[in-house]
Design a protein around this motif. Structure first.
Motif, PDB file in Angstrom:
ATOM      1  N   SER A 125       0.878  -1.134  -0.072  1.00  0.00           N
ATOM      2  CA  SER A 125       0.085   0.106  -0.024  1.00  0.00           C
ATOM      3  C   SER A 125       0.941   1.244   0.055  1.00  0.00           C
ATOM      4  O   SER A 125       1.926   1.281   0.765  1.00  0.00           O
ATOM      5  CB  SER A 125      -0.903   0.037   0.988  1.00  0.00           C
ATOM      6  N   LYS A 126       0.376   2.293  -0.641  1.00  0.00           N
ATOM      7  CA  LYS A 126       1.035   3.563  -0.660  1.00  0.00           C
ATOM      8  C   LYS A 126       0.400   4.602   0.524  1.00  0.00           C
ATOM      9  O   LYS A 126       1.064   5.566   0.760  1.00  0.00           O
ATOM     10  CB  LYS A 126       0.832   4.159  -1.965  1.00  0.00           C
ATOM     11  N   THR A 127      -1.062   4.052   0.989  1.00  0.00           N
ATOM     12  CA  THR A 127      -1.647   4.827   1.951  1.00  0.00           C
ATOM     13  C   THR A 127      -1.114   4.879   3.197  1.00  0.00           C
ATOM     14  O   THR A 127      -0.501   3.786   3.769  1.00  0.00           O
ATOM     15  CB  THR A 127      -3.079   4.618   2.249  1.00  0.00           C
ATOM     16  N   LYS A 128      -0.555   6.093   3.854  1.00  0.00           N
ATOM     17  CA  LYS A 128       0.103   5.884   5.189  1.00  0.00           C
ATOM     18  C   LYS A 128      -0.882   5.513   6.132  1.00  0.00           C
ATOM     19  O   LYS A 128      -2.105   5.908   6.404  1.00  0.00           O
ATOM     20  CB  LYS A 128       0.621   7.428   5.609  1.00  0.00           C
ATOM     21  N   ARG A 129      -0.140   4.768   7.174  1.00  0.00           N
ATOM     22  CA  ARG A 129      -1.027   4.220   8.402  1.00  0.00           C
ATOM     23  C   ARG A 129      -1.786   5.531   9.185  1.00  0.00           C
ATOM     24  O   ARG A 129      -2.867   5.389   9.599  1.00  0.00           O
ATOM     25  CB  ARG A 129      -0.159   3.453   9.232  1.00  0.00           C
ATOM     26  N   GLU A 130      -0.920   6.672   9.367  1.00  0.00           N
ATOM     27  CA  GLU A 130      -1.793   7.648  10.323  1.00  0.00           C
ATOM     28  C   GLU A 130      -2.822   8.001   9.319  1.00  0.00           C
ATOM     29  O   GLU A 130      -3.741   8.605   9.903  1.00  0.00           O
ATOM     30  CB  GLU A 130      -0.664   8.601  10.590  1.00  0.00           C
ATOM     31  N   ASP A 131      -2.798   8.253   8.074  1.00  0.00           N
ATOM     32  CA  ASP A 131      -3.708   8.904   7.315  1.00  0.00           C
ATOM     33  C   ASP A 131      -5.058   8.065   7.487  1.00  0.00           C
ATOM     34  O   ASP A 131      -6.166   8.629   7.550  1.00  0.00           O
ATOM     35  CB  ASP A 131      -3.413   9.040   5.986  1.00  0.00           C
ATOM     36  N   LEU A 132      -4.732   6.752   7.076  1.00  0.00           N
ATOM     37  CA  LEU A 132      -5.821   5.900   7.238  1.00  0.00           C
ATOM     38  C   LEU A 132      -6.430   5.779   8.940  1.00  0.00           C
ATOM     39  O   LEU A 132      -7.911   5.779   8.976  1.00  0.00           O
ATOM     40  CB  LEU A 132      -5.359   4.542   7.037  1.00  0.00           C
ATOM     41  N   ILE A 133      -5.819   5.841   9.845  1.00  0.00           N
ATOM     42  CA  ILE A 133      -6.102   5.726  11.116  1.00  0.00           C
ATOM     43  C   ILE A 133      -7.280   7.108  11.540  1.00  0.00           C
ATOM     44  O   ILE A 133      -8.396   7.042  12.014  1.00  0.00           O
ATOM     45  CB  ILE A 133      -5.197   5.900  12.277  1.00  0.00           C
ATOM     46  N   ARG A 134      -6.621   8.286  10.754  1.00  0.00           N
ATOM     47  CA  ARG A 134      -7.680   9.412  11.025  1.00  0.00           C
ATOM     48  C   ARG A 134      -8.706   9.350   9.938  1.00  0.00           C
ATOM     49  O   ARG A 134      -9.900   9.726  10.585  1.00  0.00           O
ATOM     50  CB  ARG A 134      -6.656  10.793  10.362  1.00  0.00           C
ATOM     51  N   GLU A 135      -8.837   8.904   8.849  1.00  0.00           N
ATOM     52  CA  GLU A 135      -9.811   8.720   8.208  1.00  0.00           C
ATOM     53  C   GLU A 135     -10.960   7.755   8.590  1.00  0.00           C
ATOM     54  O   GLU A 135     -12.198   8.145   8.763  1.00  0.00           O
ATOM     55  CB  GLU A 135      -9.446   8.056   6.918  1.00  0.00           C
ATOM     56  N   ILE A 136     -10.476   6.697   9.400  1.00  0.00           N
ATOM     57  CA  ILE A 136     -11.410   5.773  10.168  1.00  0.00           C
ATOM     58  C   ILE A 136     -12.082   6.807  11.353  1.00  0.00           C
ATOM     59  O   ILE A 136     -13.259   6.677  11.373  1.00  0.00           O
ATOM     60  CB  ILE A 136     -10.649   4.571  10.627  1.00  0.00           C
TER      61      ILE A 136
END
Length: 275
Positions: A125-136
């Motif tokens: 994946s290219k999506t950063k973990r911290e970005d996904l955590i924020r999105e969720i």
């Protein structure tokens, strides 16, 4: 800090559901378990008004079917995925981020749900973990996952690659060893980040208040999906206005008063936007 909560009347709330299926990498050997997925989704739609979209992913996500309330209009890829034999990725972060972007376009009055079918770990994946955590944390999306264990298949495949393709680059599994990341967003984010490194599929579900079941074959897949279907349609929706306005990720715990024997499945965090 204790919060004052309100029970929302969402019993007849329509649902927007994204079925997010891994088709790359080792998922090809699990396709037999996906048979009759359309039948199970019909049972879900019968018990709750729903619009369903289908997305598959390998090294990147692909929209197979846009949102529709007509399951008969879905393509055969829903139960018989067509894949690129050279596609070895399992970009779970990218797939979930793409599914969230689709759900954001649905009416805000609809309940948002993702059904993730994949191996536990992210690959590519290219999506950063911290970005996904924020999105969720910023959305009201519940993620439910059905995972298979890729251990035996991965060992077999790596053996075959070494036997038949000398010099082939090793397959990257999960997070890279020795990578260092620095955060100043508080303990909840650091804990969530660490958990995501260990088991992506399980932790994205836990962050959102969803659940995870592991399957080994068609029977265990259908049993897990049946349980998830029951839980998706039998939930309470609680709301509250946070007493803290500190921006960032906040930990969240839900308990039932004077009922220590009950197991509560709920979101474990929420994200406060900096105003």
């Amino acid at each position: 800090m204790p919060q004052r909560i309100t029970l929302e009347d969402t019993q007849a709330q329509p649902m927007a559901l994204v079925v997010l299926m891994q088709t790359g990498g080792l998922a090809r050997e699990e396709f037999a378990a996906y048979r009759h997925l359309d039948t199970m989704l019909r049972a879900l739609a019968d018990s709750n008004p729903a619009r369903i979209a289908v997305v598959d992913f390998d090294s990147e996500p692909h929209l197979i079917a846009p949102f529709s309330a007509d399951l008969d209009a879905f393509p055969p890829e829903l139960t018989d995925p067509q894949v690129d034999p050279e596609a070895d990725g399992a970009a779970i972060f990218d797939g979930v981020a793409y599914a969230l972007s689709l759900l954001k376009r649905q009416p805000p009055t609809m309940r948002r749900v993702i059904l993730l079918i994949s191996e536990p770990q992210d690959v590519g994946s290219k999506t950063k973990r911290e970005d996904l955590i924020r999105e969720i944390g910023e959305t009201n999306t519940a993620i439910y996952s059905l995972t298979f264990s890729p251990g035996k298949q991965r060992l077999k495949r790596e053996f075959l690659l070494k036997e038949h393709k000398p010099g082939n680059k090793p397959i990257t599994v999960g997070a890279c060893v020795g990578c260092v990341a620095y955060f100043d967003l508080g303990a909840p984010l650091s804990m969530a980040y660490d958990a995501l490194q260990r088991n992506v599929a399980t932790e994205v579900a836990a962050l959102s208040g969803g659940e995870t079941f592991e399957f080994r074959d068609k029977a265990s897949f259908e049993a897990g999906l049946g349980t998830l279907t029951n839980h998706v349609t039998n939930r309470y929706t609680l709301s509250f206005r946070p007493t803290s306005d500190r921006p960032g990720l906040h930990a969240l715990r839900v308990d039932v008063k004077n009922q220590p024997g009950l197991i509560v499945q709920a979101r474990s965090n929420y994200w406060m936007t900096d105003k």
